[in-house]
Motif scaffolding. Structure first.
Motif, PDB file in Angstrom:
ATOM      1  N   ILE A 235     -15.390 -60.763  19.284  1.00  0.00           N
ATOM      2  CA  ILE A 235     -14.994 -60.966  17.892  1.00  0.00           C
ATOM      3  C   ILE A 235     -15.517 -59.832  17.016  1.00  0.00           C
ATOM      4  CG2 ILE A 235     -15.233 -62.485  15.896  1.00  0.00           C
ATOM      5  CD1 ILE A 235     -13.378 -63.518  18.128  1.00  0.00           C
ATOM      6  N   TYR A 236     -16.777 -59.520  17.181  1.00  0.00           N
ATOM      7  CA  TYR A 236     -17.381 -58.463  16.370  1.00  0.00           C
ATOM      8  C   TYR A 236     -16.814 -57.092  16.719  1.00  0.00           C
ATOM      9  CZ  TYR A 236     -20.604 -61.907  14.554  1.00  0.00           C
ATOM     10  OH  TYR A 236     -21.135 -63.004  13.916  1.00  0.00           O
ATOM     11  N   ASN A 237     -16.507 -56.876  17.993  1.00  0.00           N
ATOM     12  CA  ASN A 237     -15.932 -55.588  18.402  1.00  0.00           C
ATOM     13  C   ASN A 237     -14.549 -55.380  17.791  1.00  0.00           C
ATOM     14  OD1 ASN A 237     -18.174 -54.954  19.917  1.00  0.00           O
ATOM     15  ND2 ASN A 237     -17.314 -55.695  21.849  1.00  0.00           N
ATOM     16  N   LEU A 238     -13.722 -56.428  17.798  1.00  0.00           N
ATOM     17  CA  LEU A 238     -12.367 -56.296  17.248  1.00  0.00           C
ATOM     18  C   LEU A 238     -12.403 -56.123  15.729  1.00  0.00           C
ATOM     19  CD1 LEU A 238     -10.530 -58.967  19.425  1.00  0.00           C
ATOM     20  CD2 LEU A 238     -10.218 -56.483  19.528  1.00  0.00           C
ATOM     21  N   ILE A 239     -13.327 -56.797  15.082  1.00  0.00           N
ATOM     22  CA  ILE A 239     -13.462 -56.605  13.636  1.00  0.00           C
ATOM     23  C   ILE A 239     -13.933 -55.188  13.334  1.00  0.00           C
ATOM     24  CG2 ILE A 239     -14.826 -57.285  11.621  1.00  0.00           C
ATOM     25  CD1 ILE A 239     -14.684 -60.161  12.636  1.00  0.00           C
ATOM     26  N   ASP A 240     -14.872 -54.690  14.128  1.00  0.00           N
ATOM     27  CA  ASP A 240     -15.346 -53.314  13.958  1.00  0.00           C
ATOM     28  C   ASP A 240     -14.231 -52.309  14.211  1.00  0.00           C
ATOM     29  OD1 ASP A 240     -17.874 -54.177  13.302  1.00  0.00           O
ATOM     30  OD2 ASP A 240     -18.723 -53.854  15.309  1.00  0.00           O
ATOM     31  N   ASP A 241     -13.276 -52.682  15.066  1.00  0.00           N
ATOM     32  CA  ASP A 241     -12.134 -51.799  15.358  1.00  0.00           C
ATOM     33  C   ASP A 241     -11.150 -51.730  14.196  1.00  0.00           C
ATOM     34  OD1 ASP A 241     -13.106 -51.183  17.866  1.00  0.00           O
ATOM     35  OD2 ASP A 241     -11.918 -52.703  18.906  1.00  0.00           O
ATOM     36  N   GLY A 242     -11.327 -52.594  13.212  1.00  0.00           N
ATOM     37  CA  GLY A 242     -10.494 -52.524  12.016  1.00  0.00           C
ATOM     38  C   GLY A 242      -9.321 -53.475  11.971  1.00  0.00           C
ATOM     39  N   TYR A 243      -9.249 -54.407  12.903  1.00  0.00           N
ATOM     40  CA  TYR A 243      -8.139 -55.361  12.878  1.00  0.00           C
ATOM     41  C   TYR A 243      -8.306 -56.342  11.711  1.00  0.00           C
ATOM     42  CZ  TYR A 243      -6.877 -53.656  17.510  1.00  0.00           C
ATOM     43  OH  TYR A 243      -6.501 -52.865  18.567  1.00  0.00           O
ATOM     44  N   ASN A 244      -7.180 -56.875  11.269  1.00  0.00           N
ATOM     45  CA  ASN A 244      -7.194 -57.866  10.198  1.00  0.00           C
ATOM     46  C   ASN A 244      -7.826 -59.161  10.698  1.00  0.00           C
ATOM     47  OD1 ASN A 244      -5.686 -56.136   8.457  1.00  0.00           O
ATOM     48  ND2 ASN A 244      -3.807 -56.760   9.506  1.00  0.00           N
ATOM     49  N   TYR A 245      -8.458 -59.876   9.804  1.00  0.00           N
ATOM     50  CA  TYR A 245      -9.000 -61.180  10.198  1.00  0.00           C
ATOM     51  C   TYR A 245      -9.086 -62.097   8.988  1.00  0.00           C
ATOM     52  CZ  TYR A 245     -13.604 -59.771   8.343  1.00  0.00           C
ATOM     53  OH  TYR A 245     -14.637 -59.365   7.531  1.00  0.00           O
ATOM     54  N   THR A 246      -9.006 -63.374   9.264  1.00  0.00           N
ATOM     55  CA  THR A 246      -9.124 -64.404   8.238  1.00  0.00           C
ATOM     56  C   THR A 246     -10.135 -65.440   8.705  1.00  0.00           C
ATOM     57  OG1 THR A 246      -6.831 -64.142   7.477  1.00  0.00           O
ATOM     58  CG2 THR A 246      -7.920 -66.229   6.977  1.00  0.00           C
ATOM     59  N   ILE A 247     -11.109 -65.726   7.859  1.00  0.00           N
ATOM     60  CA  ILE A 247     -12.070 -66.787   8.163  1.00  0.00           C
ATOM     61  C   ILE A 247     -11.450 -68.115   7.758  1.00  0.00           C
ATOM     62  CG2 ILE A 247     -14.338 -67.741   7.604  1.00  0.00           C
ATOM     63  CD1 ILE A 247     -15.334 -64.880   7.225  1.00  0.00           C
ATOM     64  N   LEU A 248     -11.446 -69.056   8.670  1.00  0.00           N
ATOM     65  CA  LEU A 248     -10.790 -70.338   8.439  1.00  0.00           C
ATOM     66  C   LEU A 248     -11.765 -71.355   7.864  1.00  0.00           C
ATOM     67  CD1 LEU A 248      -8.782 -70.477  11.795  1.00  0.00           C
ATOM     68  CD2 LEU A 248      -8.087 -69.470   9.609  1.00  0.00           C
ATOM     69  N   ASP A 249     -11.209 -72.275   7.132  1.00  0.00           N
ATOM     70  CA  ASP A 249     -12.016 -73.322   6.509  1.00  0.00           C
ATOM     71  C   ASP A 249     -12.262 -74.432   7.524  1.00  0.00           C
ATOM     72  OD1 ASP A 249     -13.317 -75.041   4.829  1.00  0.00           O
ATOM     73  OD2 ASP A 249     -11.519 -75.652   3.719  1.00  0.00           O
ATOM     74  N   CYS A 250     -13.424 -74.375   8.175  1.00  0.00           N
ATOM     75  CA  CYS A 250     -13.770 -75.351   9.204  1.00  0.00           C
ATOM     76  C   CYS A 250     -15.278 -75.512   9.239  1.00  0.00           C
ATOM     77  CB  CYS A 250     -13.263 -74.898  10.573  1.00  0.00           C
ATOM     78  SG  CYS A 250     -13.763 -75.957  11.938  1.00  0.00           S
ATOM     79  N   ASP A 251     -15.750 -76.737   9.085  1.00  0.00           N
ATOM     80  CA  ASP A 251     -17.178 -77.005   9.165  1.00  0.00           C
ATOM     81  C   ASP A 251     -17.534 -77.223  10.620  1.00  0.00           C
ATOM     82  OD1 ASP A 251     -19.793 -77.677   8.936  1.00  0.00           O
ATOM     83  OD2 ASP A 251     -19.503 -79.314   7.512  1.00  0.00           O
ATOM     84  N   TYR A 252     -17.841 -76.140  11.307  1.00  0.00           N
ATOM     85  CA  TYR A 252     -18.087 -76.213  12.740  1.00  0.00           C
ATOM     86  C   TYR A 252     -19.341 -77.002  13.075  1.00  0.00           C
ATOM     87  CZ  TYR A 252     -17.110 -74.643  17.462  1.00  0.00           C
ATOM     88  OH  TYR A 252     -16.750 -74.613  18.778  1.00  0.00           O
ATOM     89  N   GLU A 253     -20.270 -77.078  12.136  1.00  0.00           N
ATOM     90  CA  GLU A 253     -21.511 -77.808  12.406  1.00  0.00           C
ATOM     91  C   GLU A 253     -21.245 -79.267  12.746  1.00  0.00           C
ATOM     92  OE1 GLU A 253     -24.606 -76.628  12.458  1.00  0.00           O
ATOM     93  OE2 GLU A 253     -23.949 -74.593  12.091  1.00  0.00           O
ATOM     94  N   LYS A 254     -20.167 -79.829  12.189  1.00  0.00           N
ATOM     95  CA  LYS A 254     -19.894 -81.247  12.389  1.00  0.00           C
ATOM     96  C   LYS A 254     -19.398 -81.551  13.799  1.00  0.00           C
ATOM     97  CE  LYS A 254     -18.883 -82.351   7.573  1.00  0.00           C
ATOM     98  NZ  LYS A 254     -17.875 -82.865   6.614  1.00  0.00           N
ATOM     99  N   VAL A 255     -18.857 -80.537  14.481  1.00  0.00           N
ATOM    100  CA  VAL A 255     -18.292 -80.792  15.794  1.00  0.00           C
ATOM    101  C   VAL A 255     -19.044 -80.093  16.920  1.00  0.00           C
ATOM    102  CG1 VAL A 255     -15.990 -81.185  14.884  1.00  0.00           C
ATOM    103  CG2 VAL A 255     -16.654 -78.873  15.507  1.00  0.00           C
ATOM    104  N   ALA A 256     -19.986 -79.229  16.574  1.00  0.00           N
ATOM    105  CA  ALA A 256     -20.696 -78.476  17.598  1.00  0.00           C
ATOM    106  C   ALA A 256     -21.670 -79.353  18.352  1.00  0.00           C
ATOM    107  CB  ALA A 256     -21.443 -77.301  16.957  1.00  0.00           C
ATOM    108  N   ARG A 257     -21.785 -79.133  19.668  1.00  0.00           N
ATOM    109  CA  ARG A 257     -22.770 -79.863  20.464  1.00  0.00           C
ATOM    110  C   ARG A 257     -24.176 -79.390  20.134  1.00  0.00           C
ATOM    111  NH1 ARG A 257     -21.494 -80.284  26.720  1.00  0.00           N
ATOM    112  NH2 ARG A 257     -23.471 -81.374  26.546  1.00  0.00           N
ATOM    113  N   ASN A 258     -24.295 -78.097  19.851  1.00  0.00           N
ATOM    114  CA  ASN A 258     -25.600 -77.544  19.519  1.00  0.00           C
ATOM    115  C   ASN A 258     -25.785 -77.607  18.007  1.00  0.00           C
ATOM    116  OD1 ASN A 258     -27.852 -76.006  19.030  1.00  0.00           O
ATOM    117  ND2 ASN A 258     -27.295 -74.370  20.461  1.00  0.00           N
TER     118      ASN A 258
END
Length: 274
Positions: A235-258
């Motif tokens: 993920i970080y490599n592709l962002i560093d490569d300059g590709y477009n990205y959108t951060i999605l609205d998702c509360d991952y803490e609520k579903v993460a096992r960790n």
């Protein structure tokens, strides 16, 4: 908008994010490829948008179940009902699991997902299904999901193609929109037995080639730290490569096992303009 909810309860399903992900797809291509199909929540909701749709997953019986539901659903569903009768019988469930591991079938796998703990696929490193008994069975909710799913995939069955190969064996020859939702190496999930850091590195090279060959790609991933303070390097490599990205609205803490996850955010990375 109401989206089709597939009958497969799949860890990592993007169903709740479809309202954010699907508007970001490239619909200027005629062909769509869902390389890590899983439960199918993405492809089943874009069937009217492309001329041809290829779905792929390394779990061949999962692809087999998708195919049978599109082409010959009634006998498949009846067979699954007969197998998924272990709600009150752990011994019968264990026999079903043992039978499946000796003789893999789409019917057996789907029945196991309906009857195991949390209805989640889980395999060991040897590829054996190892999820425990869940005191579950074929329910009215399952039937409703099947009815809506089958109504769509059977309607578009002539445009759906199926494969079960490693992602790097898919080499599209015509300009395509390719969606990739691989297992996250920085999370903990039952299907991660099919994934590794080496494969993630190969995926990075594969995605770069897709871009060079003129295909559109969209990759789902996770920003931030997750299991054992790991980050997803691709993920970080592709962002560093300059590709477009959108951060999605998702509360991952609520579903993460960790529950100690640090600032985890779902992100979609893509190589075209929306």
């Amino acid at each position: 908008m109401d989206y089709i909810n597939p009958p497969f309860n799949y860890s990592g399903s993007k169903l709740k994010l479809l309202n954010q992900i699907l508007p970001l797809f490239d619909y200027n291509k005629d062909y769509f490829i869902d390389i890590f199909t899983g439960g199918g929540s993405v492809y089943v909701n874009i069937l009217d948008k492309y001329e041809k749709v290829l779905i792929n997953d390394v779990i061949s019986d999962l692809i087999g179940a998708h195919k049978k539901l599109a082409n010959n659903p009634l006998p498949f569903i009846e067979s699954v009902k007969l197998l998924a009768n272990t709600k009150d019988d752990q011994i019968l469930y264990n026999e079903l699991r043992e039978s499946y591991n000796l003789n893999n079938t789409p019917e057996g796998l789907f029945a196991l997902t309906l009857t195991c703990q949390n209805n989640m696929l889980r395999f060991n490193k040897k590829g054996k299904f190892n999820q425990t008994w869940g005191k579950r069975g074929f329910s009215d909710s399952t039937q409703k999901k099947l009815d809506s799913f089958v109504s769509i995939v059977s309607q578009y069955k002539d445009k759906i193609y199926y494969s079960s190969v490693d992602f790097y064996d898919i080499n599209p020859t015509k300009p395509s929109m390719i969606y990739l939702d691989p297992p996250y190496t920085n999370t903990e999930a039952g299907y991660n037995s099919f994934w590794s850091i080496d494969l993630e590195n190969k995926l990075y090279t594969y995605i770069k080639k897709l871009d060079q060959d003129g295909h559109s790609f969209a990759l789902s991933g996770l920003l931030g730290e997750h299991k054992n303070n790991k980050k997803s390097e691709i993920i970080y490599n592709l962002i560093d490569d300059g590709y477009n990205y959108t951060i999605l609205d998702c509360d991952y803490e609520k579903v993460a096992r960790n529950k100690n996850s640090k600032n985890s955010q779902e992100v979609l990375i893509y190589n075209y303009n929306v």
